[in-house]
Design a protein around this motif. Structure first.
Motif, PDB file in Angstrom:
ATOM      1  N   ASP A 121       0.845  -1.194   0.000  1.00 32.49           N
ATOM      2  CA  ASP A 121       0.000   0.000   0.000  1.00 32.49           C
ATOM      3  C   ASP A 121       0.881   1.246   0.000  1.00 32.49           C
TER       4      ASP A 121
ATOM      5  N   ASN B  63       0.193   4.190   0.520  1.00 32.42           N
ATOM      6  CA  ASN B  63      -0.132   5.148   1.572  1.00 32.42           C
ATOM      7  C   ASN B  63       0.298   4.687   2.960  1.00 32.42           C
ATOM      8  N   GLN B  64       1.031   3.585   3.018  1.00 35.85           N
ATOM      9  CA  GLN B  64       1.585   3.105   4.287  1.00 35.85           C
ATOM     10  C   GLN B  64       3.106   3.220   4.227  1.00 35.85           C
TER      11      GLN B  64
ATOM     12  N   THR C  28       0.820   6.460   8.191  1.00 35.68           N
ATOM     13  CA  THR C  28      -0.207   6.240   7.164  1.00 35.68           C
ATOM     14  C   THR C  28      -0.630   7.594   6.621  1.00 35.68           C
TER      15      THR C  28
END
Lengths: 153, 153
Positions: B52, B54-55, B73
């Motif tokens: 991910d 966004n992590q 995050t």
């Protein structure tokens, strides 16, 4: 018995209605921009949310009108044996529909959706000044275990 | 002057060291599983985080050893004119390295990374019982504006 809640994933045509609900609030009023046409920052944010399978921006619809919204995020993490968490933000009810239990039903829906997605924990923060919200979440079974910090960058 | 912090994205080979730091804590001790071989729930969680964009599960390395971790995050949202937020979770320092300012440098790194990613707000929660953490975040400029609620599902 209340009829089933008509909850669905927000679409781009809902963004103006959601922004209007975000702004119709004593804290939101100073933070949002309800000008027409819609500030393109909202459209860009909607696209980022909509493209992400771990985001669920929800709207509740009744008789063709959006009467509530909340933003759920599913968060992976290593803590608590690799537990997924559901996080609830930006809960709003349309002005004319407050006080009849809709908010509680929305949160119950969100908890169930988190469970369905395999989360073991649901978390949220509310502004210290929102005393009614504190009682509301406590009635729904949430425990006030944490303090929430923010920093503007 | 302190040397630059050696922060990088965690890799699968770091997961056991991160879990050991999560467990080496009065709250984490009862929640984590430090058995060898590593509980596969951690590996699965790491894969979800790593996939991910966004992590950002970060580790701090010194002389080949992992001495700190935090999980960032990046969250899109409609609120505050479509503002991105950075959220910090699971901040831990290795036992032998606590108390010499490493934690503050890690949070300053995280704030800078959030700024670089276009966030306008950095948020986190800490357990009510972590009094030292409250003072720590306040010294770094965070304001204790919210209450944090959790529900186990």
């Amino acid at each position: 018995m209340s009829p089933a809640l008509n909850v669905r994933r927000a679409q781009s045509r809902d963004v103006a209605a959601i922004v209007a609900m975000l702004a119709d609030d004593h804290l939101g009023a100073g933070r949002e921009d309800t000008a027409t046409p819609l500030n393109p920052a909202y459209t860009a944010a909607f696209e980022a949310i909509d493209a992400d399978a771990n985001q669920f921006l929800a709207v509740v619809e009744e008789a063709g009108a959006v009467i509530g919204t909340l933003h759920l995020t599913f968060l992976p993490g290593l803590s608590r044996k690799g537990a997924w968490r559901g996080q609830i933000e930006a809960v709003r009810i349309a002005g004319g529909r407050r006080g009849d239990g809709l908010g509680g039903r929305m949160i119950e829906w969100a908890i169930e959706e988190c469970r369905r997605r395999g989360c073991v924990l649901v978390q949220l923060t509310t502004d210290r000044s929102r005393k009614d919200a504190h009682r509301f979440y406590e009635r729904l079974g949430f425990e006030q275990t944490h303090l929430g910090y923010k920093l503007t960058v």
